[in-house]
Design a protein around this motif. Structure first.
Motif, PDB file in Angstrom:
ATOM      1  N   HIS A   1       3.285 -11.055  -6.154  1.00  0.00           N
ATOM      2  CA  HIS A   1       2.904  -9.665  -5.553  1.00  0.00           C
ATOM      3  C   HIS A   1       1.329  -9.800  -5.447  1.00  0.00           C
ATOM      4  O   HIS A   1       0.610 -10.296  -6.225  1.00  0.00           O
ATOM      5  N   VAL A   2       0.833  -8.975  -4.418  1.00  0.00           N
ATOM      6  CA  VAL A   2      -0.596  -9.099  -3.978  1.00  0.00           C
ATOM      7  C   VAL A   2      -1.356  -8.339  -4.876  1.00  0.00           C
ATOM      8  O   VAL A   2      -1.038  -6.968  -4.917  1.00  0.00           O
ATOM      9  N   PRO A   3      -2.290  -8.778  -5.641  1.00  0.00           N
ATOM     10  CA  PRO A   3      -3.095  -8.191  -6.630  1.00  0.00           C
ATOM     11  C   PRO A   3      -3.656  -6.848  -6.285  1.00  0.00           C
ATOM     12  O   PRO A   3      -3.955  -5.976  -6.783  1.00  0.00           O
ATOM     13  N   SER A   4      -4.403  -6.889  -4.938  1.00  0.00           N
ATOM     14  CA  SER A   4      -4.990  -5.882  -4.359  1.00  0.00           C
ATOM     15  C   SER A   4      -4.004  -4.617  -4.146  1.00  0.00           C
ATOM     16  O   SER A   4      -4.921  -3.402  -4.114  1.00  0.00           O
ATOM     17  N   PHE A   5      -2.748  -4.564  -4.216  1.00  0.00           N
ATOM     18  CA  PHE A   5      -2.074  -3.532  -4.057  1.00  0.00           C
ATOM     19  C   PHE A   5      -1.757  -3.045  -5.378  1.00  0.00           C
ATOM     20  O   PHE A   5      -1.095  -1.823  -5.403  1.00  0.00           O
ATOM     21  N   ILE A   6      -1.873  -3.603  -6.408  1.00  0.00           N
ATOM     22  CA  ILE A   6      -1.456  -3.167  -7.770  1.00  0.00           C
ATOM     23  C   ILE A   6      -2.411  -1.942  -8.065  1.00  0.00           C
ATOM     24  O   ILE A   6      -3.528  -2.190  -7.943  1.00  0.00           O
ATOM     25  N   ARG A   7      -1.500  -1.180  -8.710  1.00  0.00           N
ATOM     26  CA  ARG A   7      -2.384   0.106  -8.941  1.00  0.00           C
ATOM     27  C   ARG A   7      -1.938   1.174 -10.254  1.00  0.00           C
ATOM     28  O   ARG A   7      -0.800   0.725 -10.407  1.00  0.00           O
ATOM     29  N   THR A   8      -2.487   1.942 -10.682  1.00  0.00           N
ATOM     30  CA  THR A   8      -1.843   2.817 -11.538  1.00  0.00           C
ATOM     31  C   THR A   8      -1.424   4.330 -10.818  1.00  0.00           C
ATOM     32  O   THR A   8      -1.912   4.612  -9.760  1.00  0.00           O
ATOM     33  N   PRO A   9      -0.562   5.068 -11.089  1.00  0.00           N
ATOM     34  CA  PRO A   9      -0.075   6.115 -10.545  1.00  0.00           C
ATOM     35  C   PRO A   9      -1.287   7.183 -10.518  1.00  0.00           C
ATOM     36  O   PRO A   9      -1.642   7.463 -11.590  1.00  0.00           O
ATOM     37  N   ASP A  10      -1.291   7.837  -9.254  1.00  0.00           N
ATOM     38  CA  ASP A  10      -1.876   9.115  -9.352  1.00  0.00           C
ATOM     39  C   ASP A  10      -1.123  10.274  -8.880  1.00  0.00           C
ATOM     40  O   ASP A  10       0.032  10.174  -8.787  1.00  0.00           O
ATOM     41  N   PRO A  11      -1.599  11.405  -9.122  1.00  0.00           N
ATOM     42  CA  PRO A  11      -0.890  12.723  -8.856  1.00  0.00           C
ATOM     43  C   PRO A  11       0.039  12.789  -7.732  1.00  0.00           C
ATOM     44  O   PRO A  11       1.095  13.434  -7.814  1.00  0.00           O
TER      45      PRO A  11
ATOM     46  N   ASP B   1       0.715  -1.303  -0.041  1.00  0.00           N
ATOM     47  CA  ASP B   1      -0.039  -0.049   0.092  1.00  0.00           C
ATOM     48  C   ASP B   1       0.749   1.240   0.052  1.00  0.00           C
ATOM     49  O   ASP B   1       2.088   1.184   0.324  1.00  0.00           O
ATOM     50  N   ALA B   2       0.332   2.196  -0.294  1.00  0.00           N
ATOM     51  CA  ALA B   2       0.991   3.804  -0.352  1.00  0.00           C
ATOM     52  C   ALA B   2       1.738   4.077   0.601  1.00  0.00           C
ATOM     53  O   ALA B   2       2.709   4.820   0.748  1.00  0.00           O
ATOM     54  N   VAL B   3       0.947   4.143   1.727  1.00  0.00           N
ATOM     55  CA  VAL B   3       1.524   4.460   2.909  1.00  0.00           C
ATOM     56  C   VAL B   3       2.989   3.677   3.288  1.00  0.00           C
ATOM     57  O   VAL B   3       4.072   4.130   3.746  1.00  0.00           O
ATOM     58  N   ARG B   4       2.873   2.316   3.276  1.00  0.00           N
ATOM     59  CA  ARG B   4       3.957   1.549   3.671  1.00  0.00           C
ATOM     60  C   ARG B   4       5.138   1.749   2.592  1.00  0.00           C
ATOM     61  O   ARG B   4       6.271   1.868   2.882  1.00  0.00           O
ATOM     62  N   MET B   5       4.847   2.099   1.314  1.00  0.00           N
ATOM     63  CA  MET B   5       5.751   2.396   0.405  1.00  0.00           C
ATOM     64  C   MET B   5       6.539   3.596   0.609  1.00  0.00           C
ATOM     65  O   MET B   5       7.809   3.662   0.599  1.00  0.00           O
ATOM     66  N   ARG B   6       5.691   4.699   1.205  1.00  0.00           N
ATOM     67  CA  ARG B   6       6.619   6.014   1.644  1.00  0.00           C
ATOM     68  C   ARG B   6       7.231   5.519   2.653  1.00  0.00           C
ATOM     69  O   ARG B   6       8.408   6.099   2.760  1.00  0.00           O
ATOM     70  N   GLU B   7       6.871   4.960   3.613  1.00  0.00           N
ATOM     71  CA  GLU B   7       7.702   4.463   4.872  1.00  0.00           C
ATOM     72  C   GLU B   7       8.946   3.939   4.562  1.00  0.00           C
ATOM     73  O   GLU B   7      10.060   4.050   5.129  1.00  0.00           O
ATOM     74  N   ALA B   8       8.749   2.876   3.421  1.00  0.00           N
ATOM     75  CA  ALA B   8      10.164   2.172   2.947  1.00  0.00           C
ATOM     76  C   ALA B   8      11.238   3.186   2.533  1.00  0.00           C
ATOM     77  O   ALA B   8      12.404   3.092   2.573  1.00  0.00           O
TER      78      ALA B   8
ATOM     79  N   GLY C   1       7.308  -2.242  -8.222  1.00  0.00           N
ATOM     80  CA  GLY C   1       5.867  -2.024  -8.188  1.00  0.00           C
ATOM     81  C   GLY C   1       5.575  -0.639  -7.577  1.00  0.00           C
ATOM     82  O   GLY C   1       6.420  -0.025  -7.163  1.00  0.00           O
ATOM     83  N   PRO C   2       4.311  -0.427  -7.423  1.00  0.00           N
ATOM     84  CA  PRO C   2       3.058  -1.141  -7.424  1.00  0.00           C
ATOM     85  C   PRO C   2       2.290  -1.029  -8.888  1.00  0.00           C
ATOM     86  O   PRO C   2       1.375  -1.579  -8.919  1.00  0.00           O
ATOM     87  N   PHE C   3       3.006  -0.334  -9.844  1.00  0.00           N
ATOM     88  CA  PHE C   3       2.559  -0.180 -10.943  1.00  0.00           C
ATOM     89  C   PHE C   3       2.879  -1.011 -12.089  1.00  0.00           C
ATOM     90  O   PHE C   3       3.434  -1.051 -13.247  1.00  0.00           O
ATOM     91  N   ILE C   4       2.348  -2.425 -11.674  1.00  0.00           N
ATOM     92  CA  ILE C   4       2.727  -3.379 -12.569  1.00  0.00           C
ATOM     93  C   ILE C   4       1.334  -4.311 -13.165  1.00  0.00           C
ATOM     94  O   ILE C   4       0.361  -3.861 -12.864  1.00  0.00           O
ATOM     95  N   SER C   5       1.680  -5.062 -13.938  1.00  0.00           N
ATOM     96  CA  SER C   5       0.443  -5.995 -14.509  1.00  0.00           C
ATOM     97  C   SER C   5      -0.201  -6.994 -13.522  1.00  0.00           C
ATOM     98  O   SER C   5       0.580  -7.853 -13.005  1.00  0.00           O
ATOM     99  N   HIS C   6      -1.461  -6.837 -13.699  1.00  0.00           N
ATOM    100  CA  HIS C   6      -2.185  -8.290 -12.790  1.00  0.00           C
ATOM    101  C   HIS C   6      -1.782  -9.343 -13.669  1.00  0.00           C
ATOM    102  O   HIS C   6      -1.782 -10.357 -12.640  1.00  0.00           O
ATOM    103  N   GLU C   7      -1.792  -9.345 -14.806  1.00  0.00           N
ATOM    104  CA  GLU C   7      -1.543 -10.482 -15.352  1.00  0.00           C
ATOM    105  C   GLU C   7      -0.143 -11.226 -15.197  1.00  0.00           C
ATOM    106  O   GLU C   7      -0.200 -12.558 -15.237  1.00  0.00           O
ATOM    107  N   ARG C   8       0.635 -10.317 -14.715  1.00  0.00           N
ATOM    108  CA  ARG C   8       2.035 -11.094 -14.582  1.00  0.00           C
ATOM    109  C   ARG C   8       2.445 -10.552 -13.104  1.00  0.00           C
ATOM    110  O   ARG C   8       3.824 -10.190 -12.777  1.00  0.00           O
ATOM    111  N   ALA C   9       1.627 -10.720 -12.214  1.00  0.00           N
ATOM    112  CA  ALA C   9       1.955 -10.199 -10.806  1.00  0.00           C
ATOM    113  C   ALA C   9       3.117 -11.031 -10.220  1.00  0.00           C
ATOM    114  O   ALA C   9       3.542 -10.702  -9.196  1.00  0.00           O
ATOM    115  N   GLY C  10       3.037 -12.566 -10.359  1.00  0.00           N
ATOM    116  CA  GLY C  10       3.895 -13.268  -9.776  1.00  0.00           C
ATOM    117  C   GLY C  10       3.418 -13.608  -8.124  1.00  0.00           C
ATOM    118  O   GLY C  10       2.225 -13.656  -7.977  1.00  0.00           O
TER     119      GLY C  10
END
Length: 390
Positions: free
Chosen positions: A142-152, A102-109, A131-140
């Protein structure tokens, strides 16, 4: 007062030298000289004659090591612990890698890695956001629910990040799927200084090539989490092979990629564009047989790290083992295998001005290898940081 290391063969990153010594001073390499030119009054250490002194390894994809997983504990202490564990394996610089979350943990990292990077001789060179801007089809894994597209908000934060890391000489690497991020966004990220790598992608070869023209610099664990080459759907792998300027990171562990695919890659790509990564996980450097990744049990069995259904979850390897695999299984010359673990990844992320070579002005980050290419001693900033017990 300079320190001198002599007695071992030396691989400078460019050539193998016999009968030379390395002069260290102030945490950097001062010179590589014949014995007759050793400075008067220097502290001289004679290394075993059957060893090889090489540039310390650089690993741009380390999820965890020594029992620590960066996603599990995205803290400065975790980043430092991972770097410390990997020094035992000859890696003197690395990017702690944070996979899709998730976005909060990504910023913490990111903030934790920034603090760790600011510490002199920490071995933390920045951060790799896989990630998290990756393909659901090739997630391996990675948890699908965290995959997203970049926002502003993502873009504002991410484009400011390289400048903050650069203050300490650090880098920001991001793995994304080209089909999930538009060209304008790729260009904005790349222009800000984010090193972009294509991975976990199902992009066509055409879209991948467009992304390379829009600022993507290379590929994350090429072949893995990507579709295979097909007669009418060549995909991202063929784009990687065709584009001479594209860098290709690979996991050379005998598990992730068939040896013939790696041989093809090495035959087709210009020398210097293929480098080694570990994609290491917490078991590396420990005897543990399982760990937990985002709520799922990952098993260590048969040289693999995998979920109970057999999905690969990172790798059970260090760069020294990857170098050995390249030499013994793929026929890569010693010098190039060592460059694939040091100079080439350093060049990929842009730290080759002071890492990846034993040369005047470069950091005194070194690894001493035994005849079987296992690690004898590791130096960071000219100081011994790990030493084999026998």
């Amino acid at each position: 007062m300079p320190t001198v290391l002599q007695g071992a063969r030396i691989f400078t990153g460019d050539q193998l030298l016999e009968g030379h010594a390395v002069v260290l001073e102030g945490g950097t390499v001062r010179a590589v000289v014949p014995p007759s030119a050793i400075p008067t009054g220097a502290t001289v250490h004679t290394l075993p004659g059957d060893t090889l002194l090489a540039p310390g390894f650089v690993d741009v994809q380390v999820n965890g090591a020594g029992g620590v997983l960066f996603n599990d504990t995205p803290t400065e202490e975790a980043a430092l612990a991972i770097a410390s564990a990997m020094r035992e394996c000859g890696t003197t610089g690395l990017l702690p890698t944070f996979i899709t979350d998730d976005a909060v943990r990504m910023r913490e990292a990111c903030e934790a890695a920034l603090t760790a990077t600011s510490r002199p001789d920490s071995g933390v060179l920045g951060i790799h956001l896989e990630g998290p801007f990756i393909s659901h089809e090739r997630a391996g894994v990675h948890v699908p629910s965290f995959i997203r597209t970049p926002d502003p908000r993502d873009l504002d934060y991410l484009t400011a990040l390289p400048r903050r890391f650069a203050v300490h000489g650090g880098r920001v690497l991001m793995t994304l799927a080209p089909e999930c991020v538009d060209g304008a966004t790729l260009r904005r990220l790349a222009t800000s200084g984010v090193v972009l790598s294509a991975g976990h992608t199902a992009a066509t070869s055409e879209r991948t090539t467009q992304a390379l023209q829009s600022g993507v610099r290379g590929f994350t664990h090429l072949f893995n989490a990507m579709p295979p080459m097909m007669n009418r759907q060549p995909g991202p792998v063929v784009a990687a092979l065709l584009q001479d300027d594209a860098w290709c990171g690979v996991i050379a562990d005998g598990v992730h990629v068939h040896a013939d695919n790696l041989r093809l890659l090495l035959k087709v790509k210009p020398q210097g564009k293929v480098f080694l990564v570990t994609d290491a996980m917490p078991p590396v450097g420990t005897p543990v047989t399982s760990f937990t990744l985002q709520g799922r049990t990952i098993l260590r069995r048969h040289g693999r790290l995998e979920t109970e259904d057999g999905t690969l979850a990172g790798a059970d390897i260090d760069l020294t083992a990857a170098v050995r695999h390249c030499i013994h299984s793929l026929g890569v010359p010693l010098e190039e295998a060592l460059r694939m673990a040091s100079l080439h990844p350093a060049t990929f992320i842009g730290v080759h001005g002071h890492r990846g070579r034993i040369a005047p002005g470069h950091r005194a980050d070194l690894v001493l290898l035994k005849p079987d290419l296992s690690v004898h001693t590791t130096w960071v900033g000219g100081q011994v940081k790990s030493k084999a017990s026998h």
